[in-house]
Enzyme design. Sequence first.
Site, PDB file in Angstrom:
ATOM      1  N   GLY A  20      20.854  36.515  64.519  1.00 47.52           N
ATOM      2  CA  GLY A  20      21.502  37.696  63.969  1.00 47.52           C
ATOM      3  C   GLY A  20      22.610  37.415  62.971  1.00 47.52           C
ATOM      4  O   GLY A  20      23.495  38.251  62.792  1.00 47.52           O
ATOM      5  N   ASN A  22      22.250  37.320  59.778  1.00 47.37           N
ATOM      6  CA  ASN A  22      22.060  38.330  58.712  1.00 47.37           C
ATOM      7  C   ASN A  22      22.506  39.713  59.189  1.00 47.37           C
ATOM      8  O   ASN A  22      23.070  40.483  58.419  1.00 47.37           O
ATOM      9  CB  ASN A  22      20.595  38.377  58.261  1.00 47.37           C
ATOM     10  CG  ASN A  22      20.281  37.310  57.238  1.00 47.37           C
ATOM     11  OD1 ASN A  22      20.721  37.374  56.098  1.00 47.37           O
ATOM     12  ND2 ASN A  22      19.534  36.289  57.650  1.00 47.37           N
ATOM     13  N   MET A  94      10.678  38.876  64.560  1.00 48.06           N
ATOM     14  CA  MET A  94       9.536  37.961  64.621  1.00 48.06           C
ATOM     15  C   MET A  94       8.198  38.605  64.952  1.00 48.06           C
ATOM     16  O   MET A  94       7.229  37.904  65.198  1.00 48.06           O
ATOM     17  CB  MET A  94       9.829  36.821  65.609  1.00 48.06           C
ATOM     18  CG  MET A  94      10.976  35.927  65.170  1.00 48.06           C
ATOM     19  SD  MET A  94      10.795  35.302  63.492  1.00 48.06           S
ATOM     20  CE  MET A  94       9.615  33.991  63.794  1.00 48.06           C
ATOM     21  N   ILE A  96       5.106  41.089  63.594  1.00 42.87           N
ATOM     22  CA  ILE A  96       4.588  41.700  62.367  1.00 42.87           C
ATOM     23  C   ILE A  96       4.394  43.187  62.618  1.00 42.87           C
ATOM     24  O   ILE A  96       3.760  43.573  63.599  1.00 42.87           O
ATOM     25  CB  ILE A  96       3.271  41.014  61.951  1.00 42.87           C
ATOM     26  CG1 ILE A  96       3.552  39.547  61.634  1.00 42.87           C
ATOM     27  CG2 ILE A  96       2.646  41.728  60.759  1.00 42.87           C
ATOM     28  CD1 ILE A  96       2.306  38.711  61.414  1.00 42.87           C
ATOM     29  N   LEU A  97       4.958  44.016  61.752  1.00 43.67           N
ATOM     30  CA  LEU A  97       4.856  45.463  61.955  1.00 43.67           C
ATOM     31  C   LEU A  97       3.453  45.952  61.610  1.00 43.67           C
ATOM     32  O   LEU A  97       2.835  45.464  60.657  1.00 43.67           O
ATOM     33  CB  LEU A  97       5.888  46.186  61.085  1.00 43.67           C
ATOM     34  CG  LEU A  97       7.360  45.919  61.430  1.00 43.67           C
ATOM     35  CD1 LEU A  97       8.272  46.544  60.380  1.00 43.67           C
ATOM     36  CD2 LEU A  97       7.711  46.446  62.820  1.00 43.67           C
ATOM     37  N   HIS A 113      13.232  36.881  53.580  1.00 43.97           N
ATOM     38  CA  HIS A 113      12.323  35.787  53.922  1.00 43.97           C
ATOM     39  C   HIS A 113      12.874  34.481  53.345  1.00 43.97           C
ATOM     40  O   HIS A 113      13.291  34.436  52.185  1.00 43.97           O
ATOM     41  CB  HIS A 113      10.932  36.082  53.341  1.00 43.97           C
ATOM     42  CG  HIS A 113       9.928  35.039  53.712  1.00 43.97           C
ATOM     43  ND1 HIS A 113       9.380  34.969  54.965  1.00 43.97           N
ATOM     44  CD2 HIS A 113       9.398  34.016  53.002  1.00 43.97           C
ATOM     45  CE1 HIS A 113       8.546  33.945  55.005  1.00 43.97           C
ATOM     46  NE2 HIS A 113       8.536  33.346  53.836  1.00 43.97           N
ATOM     47  N   ASP A 149       4.715  39.406  54.079  1.00 44.52           N
ATOM     48  CA  ASP A 149       5.579  38.786  53.064  1.00 44.52           C
ATOM     49  C   ASP A 149       5.050  38.959  51.641  1.00 44.52           C
ATOM     50  O   ASP A 149       5.190  38.066  50.798  1.00 44.52           O
ATOM     51  CB  ASP A 149       5.773  37.283  53.369  1.00 44.52           C
ATOM     52  CG  ASP A 149       6.425  37.047  54.722  1.00 44.52           C
ATOM     53  OD1 ASP A 149       7.237  37.893  55.140  1.00 44.52           O
ATOM     54  OD2 ASP A 149       6.128  36.031  55.360  1.00 44.52           O
ATOM     55  N   GLU A 178      21.042  33.682  51.765  1.00 44.57           N
ATOM     56  CA  GLU A 178      20.517  34.930  52.335  1.00 44.57           C
ATOM     57  C   GLU A 178      21.659  35.936  52.504  1.00 44.57           C
ATOM     58  O   GLU A 178      21.529  37.115  52.197  1.00 44.57           O
ATOM     59  CB  GLU A 178      19.858  34.674  53.686  1.00 44.57           C
ATOM     60  CG  GLU A 178      18.581  33.869  53.595  1.00 44.57           C
ATOM     61  CD  GLU A 178      17.896  33.694  54.945  1.00 44.57           C
ATOM     62  OE1 GLU A 178      18.018  34.553  55.821  1.00 44.57           O
ATOM     63  OE2 GLU A 178      17.229  32.653  55.117  1.00 44.57           O
TER      64      GLU A 178
HETATM   65  C1  GRF Z   1      16.469  33.929  58.390  1.00 46.47           C
HETATM   66  O1  GRF Z   1      16.240  32.656  57.856  1.00 46.47           O
HETATM   67  C2  GRF Z   1      15.560  34.941  57.750  1.00 46.47           C
HETATM   68  O2  GRF Z   1      15.274  34.667  56.423  1.00 46.47           O
HETATM   69  C3  GRF Z   1      14.309  34.817  58.575  1.00 46.47           C
HETATM   70  O3  GRF Z   1      14.767  34.613  59.884  1.00 46.47           O
HETATM   71  C4  GRF Z   1      16.064  34.011  59.860  1.00 46.47           C
HETATM   72  C5  GRF Z   1      16.981  34.879  60.649  1.00 46.47           C
HETATM   73  O4  GRF Z   1      18.246  34.322  60.791  1.00 46.47           O
HETATM   74  N1  GRF Z   1      13.464  35.974  58.405  1.00 46.47           N
HETATM   75  P1  GRF Z   1      19.401  35.157  61.480  1.00 46.47           P
HETATM   76  O5  GRF Z   1      18.862  35.615  62.845  1.00 46.47           O
HETATM   77  O6  GRF Z   1      19.733  36.315  60.608  1.00 46.47           O
HETATM   78  O7  GRF Z   1      20.549  34.211  61.635  1.00 46.47           O
END
Ligand code: GRF
Length: 193
Positions: A20, A22, A94, A96-97, A113, A149, A178
């Site tokens: 988490g 992000n 994780m 896929i929708l 991604h 993707d 990111e």
């Molecule tokens: C990130 O590398 C994102 O690009 C991928 O999963 C990872 C998630 O990282 N889809 P976090 O849980 O946000 O730290």
Amino acid sequence: MKKLIGLNKIKTAVFISGNGSNLKNLIKFSKKKNSPISINLIISNTLRAKGLKYSKRYKIKKKIIDLDKKKLEKKFLTFLYKNNIKFICLAGYMKILSKNFIKNFKGKIINIHPSLLPKYKGLNTHKKAIENNEKYAGCTVHYVTKQLDSGKIILQQKVRVNRNDTPISLAKKVLKKEHLIYPKAINIIFPNS
Ligand code: GRF
């Protein structure tokens, strides 16, 4: 830029399955005066998602449902509508929708991604980039469509792959980027906020 008070912001749910980082970054962004979004819901398909701790820390509602995809999506949809969610950010989610789920939020779901799409869709992106001797790796924010993707790209950021990079060191470098581009991509989508 118009000032947005909480009530005017676009109600957003963030979907996670892992750390988490992000999510945390998006929450911080959403709290800025000029951010177009507010994060109203954290959704996870697993109790093991470490990022769920941000629900308590930032007082954001969370919903965890660990069921098979069909049942889980049905419950999530009900919950999203009940909470008036208008926009979804996937951040390390994780599962896929399904086509049906995406149809319910057409053009309103984005994802981050860890590769320079269209290269390296799916998992193990950093390992693949290193094995292929790529000079650059990076990350992409894109719309979510039924093809994994593959939706329209909103923003990308490159990083240099060094000779001594490992998948872990590269992942760290990319993750930093990111955190830069996810909020920027949201500002691109909602430019008049
Ligand atoms: C990130 O590398 C994102 O690009 C991928 O999963 C990872 C998630 O990282 N889809 P976090 O849980 O946000 O730290």
